[in-house]
Design a protein around this motif. Structure first.
Motif, PDB file in Angstrom:
ATOM      1  N   PHE A 432      37.436  54.329  68.535  1.00 51.43           N
ATOM      2  CA  PHE A 432      38.420  54.224  69.617  1.00 51.43           C
ATOM      3  C   PHE A 432      37.794  54.569  70.962  1.00 51.43           C
ATOM      4  O   PHE A 432      38.143  53.978  71.992  1.00 51.43           O
ATOM      5  CB  PHE A 432      39.607  55.146  69.331  1.00 51.43           C
ATOM      6  CG  PHE A 432      40.504  54.644  68.235  1.00 51.43           C
ATOM      7  CD1 PHE A 432      41.255  53.499  68.411  1.00 51.43           C
ATOM      8  CD2 PHE A 432      40.590  55.315  67.027  1.00 51.43           C
ATOM      9  CE1 PHE A 432      42.089  53.025  67.402  1.00 51.43           C
ATOM     10  CE2 PHE A 432      41.412  54.855  66.014  1.00 51.43           C
ATOM     11  CZ  PHE A 432      42.160  53.704  66.200  1.00 51.43           C
ATOM     12  N   GLY A 433      36.878  55.517  70.964  1.00 55.70           N
ATOM     13  CA  GLY A 433      36.212  55.863  72.218  1.00 55.70           C
ATOM     14  C   GLY A 433      35.377  54.717  72.758  1.00 55.70           C
ATOM     15  O   GLY A 433      35.397  54.433  73.970  1.00 55.70           O
ATOM     16  N   ILE A 435      35.741  51.426  72.046  1.00 54.98           N
ATOM     17  CA  ILE A 435      36.612  50.316  72.456  1.00 54.98           C
ATOM     18  C   ILE A 435      37.273  50.619  73.799  1.00 54.98           C
ATOM     19  O   ILE A 435      37.285  49.787  74.719  1.00 54.98           O
ATOM     20  CB  ILE A 435      37.672  50.044  71.370  1.00 54.98           C
ATOM     21  CG1 ILE A 435      37.011  49.526  70.096  1.00 54.98           C
ATOM     22  CG2 ILE A 435      38.705  49.037  71.874  1.00 54.98           C
ATOM     23  CD1 ILE A 435      37.971  49.345  68.941  1.00 54.98           C
ATOM     24  N   GLY A 436      37.825  51.834  73.913  1.00 57.39           N
ATOM     25  CA  GLY A 436      38.483  52.194  75.170  1.00 57.39           C
ATOM     26  C   GLY A 436      37.520  52.242  76.340  1.00 57.39           C
ATOM     27  O   GLY A 436      37.846  51.782  77.449  1.00 57.39           O
ATOM     28  N   GLY A 437      36.314  52.759  76.105  1.00 59.45           N
ATOM     29  CA  GLY A 437      35.341  52.835  77.189  1.00 59.45           C
ATOM     30  C   GLY A 437      34.895  51.473  77.667  1.00 59.45           C
ATOM     31  O   GLY A 437      34.783  51.225  78.882  1.00 59.45           O
ATOM     32  N   MET A 439      36.556  48.565  77.288  1.00 61.50           N
ATOM     33  CA  MET A 439      37.677  47.875  77.935  1.00 61.50           C
ATOM     34  C   MET A 439      37.900  48.402  79.345  1.00 61.50           C
ATOM     35  O   MET A 439      38.164  47.633  80.283  1.00 61.50           O
ATOM     36  CB  MET A 439      38.949  48.050  77.099  1.00 61.50           C
ATOM     37  CG  MET A 439      38.961  47.253  75.809  1.00 61.50           C
ATOM     38  SD  MET A 439      40.461  47.530  74.849  1.00 61.50           S
ATOM     39  CE  MET A 439      41.718  46.992  76.000  1.00 61.50           C
ATOM     40  N   GLY A 440      37.790  49.715  79.518  1.00 60.62           N
ATOM     41  CA  GLY A 440      37.973  50.281  80.850  1.00 60.62           C
ATOM     42  C   GLY A 440      36.845  49.924  81.793  1.00 60.62           C
ATOM     43  O   GLY A 440      37.061  49.696  82.989  1.00 60.62           O
ATOM     44  N   SER A 446      43.637  49.123  79.353  1.00 60.97           N
ATOM     45  CA  SER A 446      43.936  50.220  78.435  1.00 60.97           C
ATOM     46  C   SER A 446      44.871  49.689  77.356  1.00 60.97           C
ATOM     47  O   SER A 446      45.160  48.484  77.288  1.00 60.97           O
ATOM     48  CB  SER A 446      44.583  51.385  79.188  1.00 60.97           C
ATOM     49  OG  SER A 446      45.841  50.995  79.723  1.00 60.97           O
ATOM     50  N   VAL A 447      45.370  50.573  76.533  1.00 55.06           N
ATOM     51  CA  VAL A 447      46.314  50.177  75.485  1.00 55.06           C
ATOM     52  C   VAL A 447      47.593  49.623  76.100  1.00 55.06           C
ATOM     53  O   VAL A 447      48.186  48.657  75.603  1.00 55.06           O
ATOM     54  CB  VAL A 447      46.616  51.382  74.565  1.00 55.06           C
ATOM     55  CG1 VAL A 447      47.674  51.019  73.534  1.00 55.06           C
ATOM     56  CG2 VAL A 447      45.350  51.856  73.869  1.00 55.06           C
TER      57      VAL A 447
END
Length: 481
Positions: A432-433, A435-437, A439-440, A446-447
């Motif tokens: 998750f870290g 993917i989130g990083g 994408m950001g 974000s989600v």
């Protein structure tokens, strides 16, 4: 009151479908989206070239994110492993349990056993069982006794007892042990017993994991000291013939003592100190180890090596209907030359056949205890120790002591327990870290941005479907009129 009712009715009233063109809806979504770049792409007042460039940039970043997601899924499927090291330092007053110490002599069978006619008869029987390791001996010259060789025994019911009596004796070989500052007979130490191993008849100290063997201070003074006298003049043929001294294995009290494979050799006229460190290995389930393991018959704790030994014992039994004297299992011990030779051949064959060992269903244990050792040696004994040994071994010259005396000291180097913990190298938090990083970093998303896209697509489809059915209903009304 009526106003309140109107508010309630308007709350439950389904709004009319949005019949605006889809292009206009996309433009509105882009202008309100939280994802970077879409505002410029959807803005009609921006120059077309600029909008196209931003569209290419957003599309490229989106494709890069998809590629990285595929790579992440591959890593999730094959996460790999990593090892974390944890050091547990015991507090003041706490202590570590002394491991089991199994001691075997290279002099598997003692010459003293041949001093009687009964011993010679049993020895002749053993020489028939093991002709390659216990050859026929000139007993009259060796013992000074006259004996009719033709009267050897064809069969002995209790082979285990004969082998134990013919093997080296704990009292005669291990002269004294020092524990807690007290010198005493090794046989009087708690938990000391005879064990039958792949190295022959041995003796194990703390075999039953006695609670009295707790070490609270590291160092040689707090360990166990063993004084031994191994007279090589009494050596005769045996399976381990050719070497002098003892073989020692430091192991967990509940584990199978594989002395021949993992033991430490200690030679005469040497003071050997063995400094221990306790290590615990915790393997990740699924990476070769299993928490559900078969229950061993002869050992309280499961180990892969002990499971293999029992599997080989089963193999020997199925081929020869008996087992060798040191093997585990509730089987008869081979007591005839034919059965012993069959069992020895089968044991070697079963240990060397990889396909058979793989069929044993012996997974790696998920927790393995190992005692790391550091060995140092010095010449022994010095002249000043002659008086001490003259009490332990009367009528012994200094030259005999220099050739045969052995001193062993086993202790904990420190009271730290080092735990090696094997785990997945790529965890859910890291997924998750990442993917989130990404994408950001590439999209500023974000989600909640994904929720915006889902909301737009779902309600756009709903409006499209409702408009379709509404227009179809109007057409039907006109046709009916």
């Amino acid at each position: 009151m009526e106003t309140h009712k109107k508010q309630i009715s308007s709350f439950f009233t389904i709004p009319e479908p949005d019949s605006r063109p889809f292009k206009e809806k996309i433009s509105e979504f882009c202008s309100t989206s939280t994802m970077h770049g879409l505002k410029i792409v959807g803005c009609h007042t921006t120059h077309i070239v600029r909008r196209i460039l931003w569209l290419i940039a957003v599309t490229a970043c989106f494709l890069f994110i998809l590629t990285m997601l595929i790579v992440l899924m591959i890593k999730v499927h094959n996460p790999g492993t990593q090892t974390d090291i944890s050091i547990n330092t015991l507090e003041v007053g706490e202590g570590l349990q002394l491991p089991a110490i199994t001691i075997c002599s290279y002099n598997q069978y003692t010459l003293e056993y041949l001093k009687t006619a009964e011993g010679i008869r049993n020895w002749l029987f053993l020489s028939k069982l093991y002709p390659d390791i216990i050859p026929y001996t000139d007993f009259e010259n060796l013992t000074g006794l006259e004996f009719n060789v033709s009267s050897y025994r064809e069969n002995i019911s209790n082979v285990l007892e004969v082998i134990r009596d013919a093997s080296f004796n704990l009292t005669s070989s291990l002269k004294a042990c020092s524990w807690n500052g007290q010198i005493q007979q090794c046989s009087s130490l708690p938990g000391t017993r005879t064990v039958f191993t792949d190295f022959g008849v041995c003796y194990s100290i703390n075999y039953s994991n006695d609670s009295s063997y707790i070490i609270k201070v590291p160092g040689a003074r707090q360990g166990i000291m063993i004084f031994a006298f191994d007279s090589f003049e009494s050596y005769i043929f045996g399976e381990n013939f050719g070497s002098l001294g003892f073989r020692i294995l430091v192991h967990d009290p509940f584990e199978y003592p594989s002395v021949k494979q993992f033991g430490i050799s200690v030679q005469p006229s040497i003071d050997t100190t063995i400094a221990l460190k306790k290590n615990i290995y915790q393997f990740r389930e699924g990476n070769g180890c299993q928490k559900r393991v078969p229950q061993l018959i002869g050992y309280k704790r499961y180990t892969e090596n002990g499971c293999m030994a029992e599997c080989v014992a089963n193999c020997v039994y199925h081929k020869c209907s008996c087992k060798l004297f040191f093997q585990s299992g509730d089987y008869l011990i081979c007591n005839s030359p034919e059965s012993v030779q069959c069992a020895r051949r089968s044991e070697k064959l079963c240990w060397t056949r990889r396909d058979y060992l793989q069929s044993c269903n012996c997974p790696l244990e998920c927790e393995h205890i190992e005692y790391e050792n550091r060995i140092s040696i010095a010449n022994y004994p010095s002249l000043s120790y002659k008086n001490l040994f003259s009490v332990l071994i009367p009528n012994t010259s200094l030259s005999e002591l220099s050739r045969n005396a052995i001193k062993m000291t086993i202790y904990y180097e420190d009271l730290n327990v080092v735990t090696f913990i094997q785990s997945d190298s790529y965890t859910a938090e890291q997924i998750f870290g990442d993917i989130g990083g990404q994408m950001g970093l590439f999209l500023g998303a974000s989600v909640l941005t994904i929720a915006e896209f889902c909301d737009f697509i779902i309600f756009a489809l709903i409006d499209k479907i409702r408009c379709y059915f509404k227009s179809k209903k109007i057409v039907n009304i006109f046709q009916m009129s």
